[in-house]
Design an enzyme around this catalytic site. Structure first.
Site, short mmCIF file in Angstrom:
data_model
loop_
_atom_site.label_atom_id
_atom_site.label_comp_id
_atom_site.label_asym_id
_atom_site.label_seq_id
_atom_site.Cartn_x
_atom_site.Cartn_y
_atom_site.Cartn_z
N GLU A 268 1.68 18.90 0.39
CA GLU A 268 1.00 18.58 1.70
C GLU A 268 1.57 19.68 2.80
O GLU A 268 2.92 19.95 2.94
CB GLU A 268 1.52 17.35 2.36
CG GLU A 268 0.89 16.73 3.75
CD GLU A 268 1.28 15.42 3.96
OE1 GLU A 268 0.63 14.95 5.09
OE2 GLU A 268 1.82 14.57 3.28
N ASP B 100 2.21 4.63 -3.57
CA ASP B 100 3.22 5.25 -3.07
C ASP B 100 4.57 4.21 -2.86
O ASP B 100 4.42 3.07 -2.89
CB ASP B 100 2.91 5.52 -1.41
CG ASP B 100 2.58 6.82 -1.13
OD1 ASP B 100 2.76 7.75 -1.94
OD2 ASP B 100 2.03 7.32 -0.01
N ASP C 68 1.57 5.17 1.77
CA ASP C 68 2.36 4.60 2.87
C ASP C 68 1.70 4.75 4.13
O ASP C 68 2.35 4.41 5.12
CB ASP C 68 3.82 4.82 2.32
CG ASP C 68 4.03 6.29 2.67
OD1 ASP C 68 3.01 7.09 2.96
OD2 ASP C 68 5.21 6.35 2.53
N SER C 69 0.65 5.75 4.30
CA SER C 69 -0.03 6.11 5.25
C SER C 69 -0.65 4.65 5.95
O SER C 69 -1.05 4.54 7.14
CB SER C 69 -0.89 7.04 5.16
OG SER C 69 -1.83 6.72 4.09
N GLU D 79 8.21 10.95 -2.86
CA GLU D 79 8.28 12.24 -2.02
C GLU D 79 9.69 12.89 -2.61
O GLU D 79 10.76 11.92 -2.96
CB GLU D 79 8.26 11.89 -0.53
CG GLU D 79 6.95 11.45 -0.02
CD GLU D 79 7.10 11.04 1.48
OE1 GLU D 79 7.92 11.19 2.16
OE2 GLU D 79 5.91 10.37 1.84
N LYS E 19 3.66 7.17 -6.75
CA LYS E 19 4.14 8.58 -6.13
C LYS E 19 5.30 8.44 -5.39
O LYS E 19 5.66 7.38 -4.52
CB LYS E 19 2.84 9.03 -5.33
CG LYS E 19 3.26 10.29 -4.56
CD LYS E 19 1.90 10.96 -4.07
CE LYS E 19 1.64 10.19 -2.90
NZ LYS E 19 2.70 10.61 -1.61
#
Length: 279
Positions: free
Chosen positions: A182, A83, A44-45, A115, A113
């Site tokens: 991270e 993401d 999602d960057s 978070e 993925k």
């Protein structure tokens, strides 16, 4: 040969470091895939490096599906992870499973993925129970940027280090087959890598992780808004691109481009004036 969950897990046990880079489009995915990368992350960057947002929070499911599908078409051997964007899974376990399913079915990802650690263990478990492979993401989690007060290193004190250890164990116990860690101190990352049976892929987490991931625009010098400390620039492609663009502009304006070798010719002589006046 196409990478799978089984081959990624085997890399940890055989001490074969896992390589991962981001990609957001077909042509870049092909280049990265042909280079021999193990995993491609459709992060999602993309909100920042592709769409120009100041963070990842504005990225939608439609954005992720669109870009994941493009990457999946270009990745013939690499394992593609997509993401789950902000608020696609936080709202409920049900939403988490449905949206993970969309990334697999519509985006053709190989895994998703998400978070978070202990607070999202039930979400991970439910997604895994739906036969969808999951990669966890702990430490500095960009979707929590407002909670953290910025993109800050996590786990530097006893309390936050303990939280990250608990998160790592919770993600593993919930059924994730790997975890991204991270912006945590290298000693903490090394300890967690040692105690987990699943691969730990680091980004700003030191050299002792089972693998590493970077945003490709960062490592190629293509994104100049902000460069994190953990980024190593392997090339200055951004400068090369600007030089090429400037040269193109110059040659078009001067008439140097296109020249004869970039131009098509007629098969026979044609009187265009006569052709135009014929009825």
């Amino acid at each position: 040969m196409k990478k799978t969950v089984a081959t990624i897990l085997k890399q940890k046990s055989s001490h074969d470091r896992i390589t991962m880079l981001t990609a957001y489009d077909y042509s870049t995915a092909r280049l990265i895939d042909e280079s021999g990368i193990d995993m491609i992350l459709v992060g999602d960057s993309l909100g920042m490096v592709v769409l120009g947002y100041e963070d990842t929070l504005s990225v939608t499911m439609e954005d992720m599906i669109h870009h994941t599908a493009a990457v999946a078409r270009g990745a013939k051997n690499a394992f593609v992870v997509s993401d789950m964007p902000f608020m696609s899974y936080q709202t409920s376990v049900y939403d988490a499973v449905v949206n993970a399913g969309r990334l697999m079915k519509e985006g053709r990802a190989n895994a998703v993925k998400l978070e978070g650690g202990t607070e999202f263990s039930e979400h991970i478990k439910a997604i895994v129970n739906a036969s969808i492979p999951v990669v966890g993401h702990i430490g500095m989690t960009p979707q929590s940027v407002n909670k953290f007060g910025g993109f800050t290193v996590q786990g530097r004190d006893k309390e936050t280090a303990e939280k990250i250890i608990k998160d790592a164990k919770a993600v593993e116990q919930a059924g994730a087959f790997a975890v991204v860690m991270e912006c945590v101190p290298d000693k903490l990352a090394a300890y967690i890598t040692e105690i987990l049976s699943i691969p730990v892929i680091g980004i700003g987490a030191g050299a002792e992780c089972d693998g590493q991931v970077l945003v490709y625009q960062d490592m190629l010098g293509m994104y100049s808004d902000f460069t994190p400390k953990f980024v190593k620039k392997y090339a200055e492609i951004g400068n090369s691109m600007k030089e090429a663009f400037s040269k193109y502009i110059e040659e078009v304006k001067s008439g140097k481009f296109p020249d004869k070798k970039h131009t098509f010719t007629l098969k026979e002589d044609i009187d265009f004036e006569k052709l135009n006046n014929e009825k």
